[in-house]
Design an enzyme around this catalytic site. Structure first.
Site, PDB file in Angstrom:
ATOM      1  N   GLY A 124       0.935  -1.334  -0.136  1.00 31.70           N
ATOM      2  CA  GLY A 124       0.065  -0.098   0.089  1.00 31.70           C
ATOM      3  C   GLY A 124       0.779   1.369   0.135  1.00 31.70           C
ATOM      4  O   GLY A 124       0.484   2.476   0.315  1.00 31.70           O
ATOM      5  N   GLY A 159       1.933   1.723  -7.791  1.00 34.52           N
ATOM      6  CA  GLY A 159       1.375   2.029  -8.960  1.00 34.52           C
ATOM      7  C   GLY A 159       1.731   3.273  -9.284  1.00 34.52           C
ATOM      8  O   GLY A 159       1.723   3.857 -10.229  1.00 34.52           O
ATOM      9  N   ILE A 160       1.576   4.224  -8.366  1.00 30.22           N
ATOM     10  CA  ILE A 160       1.567   5.732  -8.299  1.00 30.22           C
ATOM     11  C   ILE A 160       3.042   6.170  -8.614  1.00 30.22           C
ATOM     12  O   ILE A 160       3.329   6.846  -9.554  1.00 30.22           O
ATOM     13  CB  ILE A 160       1.177   6.554  -6.970  1.00 30.22           C
ATOM     14  N   LYS A 218      13.543   6.400  11.009  1.00 25.11           N
ATOM     15  CA  LYS A 218      14.538   5.194  11.326  1.00 25.11           C
ATOM     16  C   LYS A 218      14.518   4.418  10.038  1.00 25.11           C
ATOM     17  O   LYS A 218      13.488   4.161   9.429  1.00 25.11           O
ATOM     18  CB  LYS A 218      14.091   4.339  12.652  1.00 25.11           C
ATOM     19  N   LYS A 237      15.995   1.189   9.666  1.00 24.89           N
ATOM     20  CA  LYS A 237      16.054  -0.279   9.700  1.00 24.89           C
ATOM     21  C   LYS A 237      15.394  -0.996   8.984  1.00 24.89           C
ATOM     22  O   LYS A 237      15.710  -2.153   8.250  1.00 24.89           O
ATOM     23  CB  LYS A 237      16.073  -0.798  11.317  1.00 24.89           C
ATOM     24  N   CYS A 257     -24.651   3.926 -13.677  1.00 24.26           N
ATOM     25  CA  CYS A 257     -25.057   2.669 -13.854  1.00 24.26           C
ATOM     26  C   CYS A 257     -26.229   2.281 -12.973  1.00 24.26           C
ATOM     27  O   CYS A 257     -27.310   2.469 -13.455  1.00 24.26           O
ATOM     28  CB  CYS A 257     -23.807   1.576 -13.586  1.00 24.26           C
ATOM     29  N   GLU A 269     -33.396  -7.181 -10.205  1.00 28.84           N
ATOM     30  CA  GLU A 269     -32.249  -7.543  -9.180  1.00 28.84           C
ATOM     31  C   GLU A 269     -32.456  -7.550  -7.726  1.00 28.84           C
ATOM     32  O   GLU A 269     -31.989  -8.204  -6.833  1.00 28.84           O
ATOM     33  CB  GLU A 269     -31.189  -6.497  -9.641  1.00 28.84           C
ATOM     34  N   HIS A 275     -20.008   3.535 -17.213  1.00 25.30           N
ATOM     35  CA  HIS A 275     -19.334   4.113 -16.056  1.00 25.30           C
ATOM     36  C   HIS A 275     -18.422   5.374 -16.516  1.00 25.30           C
ATOM     37  O   HIS A 275     -17.054   4.896 -16.747  1.00 25.30           O
ATOM     38  CB  HIS A 275     -18.446   3.099 -15.229  1.00 25.30           C
ATOM     39  N   GLU A 322     -16.732   7.743 -15.179  1.00 20.81           N
ATOM     40  CA  GLU A 322     -15.591   7.775 -14.151  1.00 20.81           C
ATOM     41  C   GLU A 322     -14.340   7.100 -14.901  1.00 20.81           C
ATOM     42  O   GLU A 322     -13.099   7.621 -14.428  1.00 20.81           O
ATOM     43  CB  GLU A 322     -15.895   7.621 -12.696  1.00 20.81           C
TER      44      GLU A 322
HETATM   45  N1  GLN Z   1     -26.244  -4.115 -10.311  1.00 17.22           N
HETATM   46  C1  GLN Z   1     -26.474  -3.520 -11.416  1.00 17.22           C
HETATM   47  C2  GLN Z   1     -26.413  -4.247 -12.788  1.00 17.22           C
HETATM   48  O1  GLN Z   1     -25.753  -5.431 -12.644  1.00 17.22           O
HETATM   49  C3  GLN Z   1     -25.729  -2.168 -11.890  1.00 17.22           C
HETATM   50  C4  GLN Z   1     -24.091  -2.595 -12.057  1.00 17.22           C
HETATM   51  C5  GLN Z   1     -23.382  -1.373 -11.623  1.00 17.22           C
HETATM   52  O2  GLN Z   1     -23.673  -0.369 -10.916  1.00 17.22           O
HETATM   53  N2  GLN Z   1     -22.090  -1.477 -11.985  1.00 17.22           N
HETATM   54  O3  GLN Z   1     -26.745  -3.851 -13.883  1.00 17.22           O
END
Ligand code: GLN
Length: 583
Positions: free
Chosen positions: A44, A48-49, A218, A220, A417, A441, A546, A548
């Site tokens: 940790g 990667g950074i 330190k 060591k 999502c 779901e 997604h 992001e």
């Molecule tokens: N659980 C939802 C699905 O499987 C949304 C998945 C998610 O948010 N990545 O479609």
């Protein structure tokens, strides 16, 4: 040198041999160099950074870089890992579900990666076992050395050849001394032997302790950790010391003495306010130049390229944390205790924050205690709401209450999502009047399954196998907010990870009731972005994707950028409007 020559040089023949060094087609030794980053003392530390920051410095110099993360676990990918324990599952364009570090590489290098940039023990071992069953080892007893290590080296060389990389950055997961990464370390030791001097640069990332009771640093633990590496036959070329505060010369000297690494190559990598400051810090410590020298790469540098991209990057990092204004964004999330589960969202918001000159403060809210009676209280002082991705029913009703509140009060909303699906359910229930709308779901027997499992996903068997994954094209409806956010592009690409979707038979009713599906799959009836027209709501947007995952510091993701801009309008313009009406 050809592969044949290399084999001859290290004493291998194709006949009965203890060596096993499969080579990719056309691999040219000496063309590709390797920087291997290993961790000692504790995990940790930000390998990667470090690795991506150093890779960025070389990329800035015009060199082609290819990172690879080698994970120690036996899972084939990260798809089934709990974000509570491992942080978010990062999805690559080709659908690979991998470690969140790959996100750091993509963001810092502004480069799309593939499954070739990520491996696990599970992938390596299953590859070896498969080859054994196919008779690939010609009667040999299959062993960790040389066969498993041979497979690891093959993966590294394949990546080098496939990407034509000047430098492959190899991040070995875990810490030296773990059982999990022992054959990775043996493989990179062999790699250095086979590739020859000046081809592989080892970086030991270590930790300098600073016990509060002593008030001094330190060395060591760092010394012992690196010695452990040396016992395995790996001599580090560079030691990067992680520490809360700058590492003193005294400590650097001790580490230098214990490890044979000259002082200029023992560097302090102390905590800084943003990881985006690290490339410049490494540059100031001249580590980029040391690597060029160690690997004989000075003649591949393109100075003009470096000057240009460095200026752009500096311009970005100088603005980090400088804004005077702030907005408050609420994120509803099950993993409210663990920020790593939402690492890419945090980064995407940060990219907008720097680009728009406004701090974004994230307020994590647990929706299990939210209902219609207290939602206003929970969202008091909030300028925008994000409902991020997630799985399972817990807290979903509270999320619907938050979405309804945002929709009815002109509060900017971004649904990601699951947040897209929940908003469609909210709209169906409260605007279209389908009171029992839900997702199968959460309620497999529900009467109005607005959100249901994708037919194409139903056919795929096996846990972790039946998800719709990776980059997909999204066709944007001209004239919509989504199209404007993407500069009137007709087609964009977003990354997905889901099993459920809007059932096409409800689309007509939802659209008639005012919801606009502004992003769709080009050929199938899969809804990928919705919005409300801006006359109705300043920013009510959701995406099945997604977004992001594809936000980059210098190229913030448009759906996030639009959202944060709307939150700023909500925060700063609203009081003025109120004053005007008061008069
Ligand atoms: N659980 C939802 C699905 O499987 C949304 C998945 C998610 O948010 N990545 O479609």
């Amino acid at each position: 040198m050809s592969t044949q020559d290399l084999l001859a040089r290290i004493g291998q023949s194709q006949e009965e041999t203890e060596f096993y060094t499969p080579m990719p087609e056309g691999y040219r030794r000496g063309k590709h160099k390797y920087v291997v980053v290993v961790g000692t003392v504790i995990s940790g530390l930000g390998k990667g950074i470090f690795s991506s920051s150093l890779a960025k410095l070389l990329q800035d110099k015009g060199l082609r870089v290819a990172p690879i993360k080698m994970e120690g676990y036996l899972n084939i990918d990260s798809g089934t890992l709990n974000p509570f324990r491992h942080g978010e599952v990062f999805v690559l364009d080709d659908g690979m579900e991998c470690d969140m570090d790959l996100g750091t590489y993509e963001r810092l290098l502004d480069q799309d990666l593939t499954g070739a940039n990520f491996t696990t023990n599970g992938q390596i071992l299953s590859g070896v076992l498969k080859k054994e069953r196919e008779g690939g080892y010609l009667g040999r007893d299959v062993q960790v050395i040389p066969h498993v290590t041979g497979e690891v080296k093959l993966r590294l060389r394949e990546l080098a050849a496939k990407t034509d990389a000047d430098v492959v950055f190899v991040e070995v997961g875990g810490t030296v001394g773990d059982y999990e990464n022992i054959f990775y370390l043996e493989a990179v030791r062999q790699l250095a032997y086979e590739e020859g001097e000046g081809s592989v640069c080892f970086v030991a990332l270590t930790y300098v302790l600073e016990p509060g009771s002593l008030g001094e640093q330190k060395s060591k633990a760092a010394q012992l950790g690196i010695k452990r590496l040396m016992e395995m036959g790996i001599m580090p070329n560079i030691v990067a010391c992680r520490a809360p505060s700058p590492v003193t010369d005294k400590v650097r000297q001790k580490i230098s003495m214990a490890t044979n690494v000259p002082m200029p190559r023992v560097i302090s990598m102390h905590d800084v306010p943003s990881i985006y400051l690290i490339p410049e810090a490494l540059r100031e410590a001249s580590i980029d130049r040391e690597v060029l020298t160690l690997l004989g790469l000075h003649d591949r540098v393109v100075q003009r390229h470096e000057d240009r991209v460095r200026a752009q990057w500096k311009n970005y990092v100088e603005r980090i944390g400088r804004a005077e204004r702030s907005v408050q964004i609420a994120i509803t999330g099950k993993y409210t205790a663990l920020r790593d589960a939402y690492a890419s969202i945090i980064k995407a918001v940060e990219h907008c924050s720097v680009n728009l000159g406004c701090n974004v403060e994230l307020q994590w809210i647990d929706t299990t205690t939210i209902d219609a009676s207290n939602v206003a209280e929970h969202l008091k002082g909030i300028h925008g709401v994000i409902v991020p991705g997630g799985f399972g029913v817990r807290g979903t009703e509270g999320k619907i209450d938050c979405i309804r509140y945002a929709r009815e009060n002109g509060l900017p909303y971004l649904g990601i999502c699951l947040g897209f699906q929940m908003a469609v359910i909210e709209y169906a229930r409260n605007v279209c009047g389908v009171a029992d709308a839900n997702s199968t779901e959460f309620d497999p027997q529900c009467k109005s399954p607005i959100i249901d499992i994708l037919p194409e996903q139903k056919r795929i068997e096996g846990l972790g196998g039946n998800m719709r994954l990776g980059g997909k094209d999204v066709e944007l409806k001209p004239g919509t907010l989504a199209a404007r956010l993407f500069n009137d592009a007709k087609k964009i690409r977003l990354r997905f990870r889901h099993r459920y979707e809007v059932d096409p038979k409800y689309i007509d009713d939802l659209e008639k009731a005012g919801l606009v599906f502004s992003g769709k799959h080009p050929t199938q009836p899969i809804m990928q972005i919705f919005e409300l027209p801006q006359e109705v709501h300043p920013y009510f947007v959701g995406t099945q994707a997604h977004p992001e995952l594809t936000s980059r510091p210098l190229r913030p993701q448009p759906l996030f950028l639009g959202f944060v801009k709307a939150a700023m309008n909500f925060a700063f313009d609203k009081p003025r409007v109120l004053q005007a009406t008061e008069k």
